[in-house]
Motif scaffolding. Structure first.
Motif, PDB file in Angstrom:
ATOM      1  N   LEU A  64       4.664  -3.957  -0.021  1.00  0.00           N
ATOM      2  CA  LEU A  64       4.731  -2.539  -0.385  1.00  0.00           C
ATOM      3  C   LEU A  64       3.546  -2.153  -1.256  1.00  0.00           C
ATOM      4  O   LEU A  64       2.935  -1.094  -1.060  1.00  0.00           O
ATOM      5  N   LEU A  65       3.219  -3.031  -2.212  1.00  0.00           N
ATOM      6  CA  LEU A  65       2.090  -2.780  -3.104  1.00  0.00           C
ATOM      7  C   LEU A  65       0.789  -2.714  -2.316  1.00  0.00           C
ATOM      8  O   LEU A  65      -0.026  -1.799  -2.498  1.00  0.00           O
ATOM      9  N   GLU A  66       0.593  -3.673  -1.404  1.00  0.00           N
ATOM     10  CA  GLU A  66      -0.627  -3.704  -0.602  1.00  0.00           C
ATOM     11  C   GLU A  66      -0.728  -2.466   0.282  1.00  0.00           C
ATOM     12  O   GLU A  66      -1.801  -1.864   0.394  1.00  0.00           O
ATOM     13  N   THR A  67       0.390  -2.089   0.888  1.00  0.00           N
ATOM     14  CA  THR A  67       0.400  -0.894   1.744  1.00  0.00           C
ATOM     15  C   THR A  67       0.089   0.356   0.948  1.00  0.00           C
ATOM     16  O   THR A  67      -0.679   1.223   1.391  1.00  0.00           O
ATOM     17  N   THR A  68       0.668   0.448  -0.261  1.00  0.00           N
ATOM     18  CA  THR A  68       0.442   1.625  -1.112  1.00  0.00           C
ATOM     19  C   THR A  68      -1.028   1.745  -1.501  1.00  0.00           C
ATOM     20  O   THR A  68      -1.623   2.823  -1.397  1.00  0.00           O
ATOM     21  N   ILE A  69      -1.612   0.631  -1.952  1.00  0.00           N
ATOM     22  CA  ILE A  69      -3.017   0.627  -2.369  1.00  0.00           C
ATOM     23  C   ILE A  69      -3.925   0.992  -1.205  1.00  0.00           C
ATOM     24  O   ILE A  69      -4.832   1.833  -1.319  1.00  0.00           O
ATOM     25  N   LYS A  70      -3.695   0.370  -0.049  1.00  0.00           N
ATOM     26  CA  LYS A  70      -4.552   0.614   1.106  1.00  0.00           C
ATOM     27  C   LYS A  70      -4.399   2.046   1.622  1.00  0.00           C
ATOM     28  O   LYS A  70      -5.381   2.672   2.040  1.00  0.00           O
ATOM     29  N   THR A  71      -3.177   2.574   1.565  1.00  0.00           N
ATOM     30  CA  THR A  71      -2.952   3.962   1.981  1.00  0.00           C
ATOM     31  C   THR A  71      -3.691   4.924   1.064  1.00  0.00           C
ATOM     32  O   THR A  71      -4.288   5.909   1.520  1.00  0.00           O
ATOM     33  N   GLN A  72      -3.651   4.639  -0.240  1.00  0.00           N
ATOM     34  CA  GLN A  72      -4.384   5.465  -1.206  1.00  0.00           C
ATOM     35  C   GLN A  72      -5.880   5.464  -0.902  1.00  0.00           C
ATOM     36  O   GLN A  72      -6.526   6.516  -0.935  1.00  0.00           O
ATOM     37  N   GLU A  73      -6.414   4.280  -0.608  1.00  0.00           N
ATOM     38  CA  GLU A  73      -7.854   4.188  -0.343  1.00  0.00           C
ATOM     39  C   GLU A  73      -8.232   4.911   0.952  1.00  0.00           C
ATOM     40  O   GLU A  73      -9.297   5.540   1.028  1.00  0.00           O
TER      41      GLU A  73
END
Length: 250
Positions: free
Chosen positions: A57-66
């Motif tokens: 979830l953390l990785e998806t959130t960060i990558k989505t933000q970028e």
């Protein structure tokens, strides 16, 4: 005298009963330990699944933000800046209104800075110290910034790592400008073959870390540090400024 009343027989029965009790207790203990082990393993498995879920979830959130930052930066660069530049050229050719031309030039500069902050250009080809210098440059009109880059090994950081480090620094600068009332900032970056350490401090008014650890800015920093598998510590005292320390192992 009856046989079962003989001392040897009684002792033998006592020994048999004692052995039976010992075997029974041993079996119960073994059974309880087995059950506890199964419970612990089930809990560990559940915790591991939950941890994997949180990491994903953390990785998806960060990558989505970028991805969203990159899209907005592209819209600003290709759309807004292009139109402002065309309008500026038109003003220079026709009306020659210097105030309007200066305002358009300033707007283009601000838009370009915002675009670069959202998505730094040529990240994959730029070393981290250069990215940090470019990031700090616009803020030097607000703060006296001292930087030290102690590069003891040429580390080819990934694009993702460099972007997240610049995001951390952006977050700290934003918090400093908004809340710290600081006039000076100190940044020390150290890179070796084994780790990268980042230290940022200011001479602002400081705050109570225990009472102000739930803010959005702090959460954003913690999220990115966790994403990079690093360690983060903040120290602050009222009237004594704030220091942020990061450590990332290679």
């Amino acid at each position: 005298m009856e046989t079962w009343k003989e001392p040897q027989t009684i002792i033998l029965w006592i020994i048999i009963v004692a052995l039976f009790v010992i075997i029974l207790l041993t079996s119960i203990i073994f059974l309880v330990r087995t059950i506890f082990k199964k419970i612990i393993k089930a809990k560990e498995k559940e915790a591991a699944i939950q941890l994997d879920y949180q990491k994903n979830l953390l990785e998806t959130t960060i990558k989505t933000q970028e991805i969203e930052r990159h899209r907005i930066a592209a819209d600003i660069h290709d759309g807004l800046i292009g139109k402002l530049t065309a309008l500026k050229m038109q003003q220079e050719i026709t009306s020659k209104d210097q105030k309007t031309i200066d305002a358009l030039h300033e707007s283009i500069t601000v838009a370009r800075r915002i675009s670069h902050d959202l998505s730094p250009p040529l990240v994959e080809f730029t070393k981290l110290p250069e990215l940090i210098k470019e990031l700090l440059d616009p803020w030097e009109q607000h703060l006296l910034i001292t930087t030290i880059f102690d590069i003891r090994a040429e580390i080819n950081d990934t694009e993702e790592f460099k972007v997240q480090i610049t995001r951390l620094i952006q977050e700290i600068i934003t918090n400093t400008i908004k809340h710290a009332e600081a006039t000076q900032m100190y940044l020390h970056l150290k890179q070796t073959e084994n780790y990268m350490a980042l230290y940022i401090s200011d001479n602002g008014k400081g705050y109570d870390v225990a009472k102000n650890s739930k803010g959005l800015g702090t959460k954003n920093i913690e999220t990115r540090v966790q994403f990079l598998k690093g360690v983060y510590k903040v120290k602050s005292k009222i009237g004594k400024g704030t220091s942020n320390m990061f450590l990332f192992k290679n």
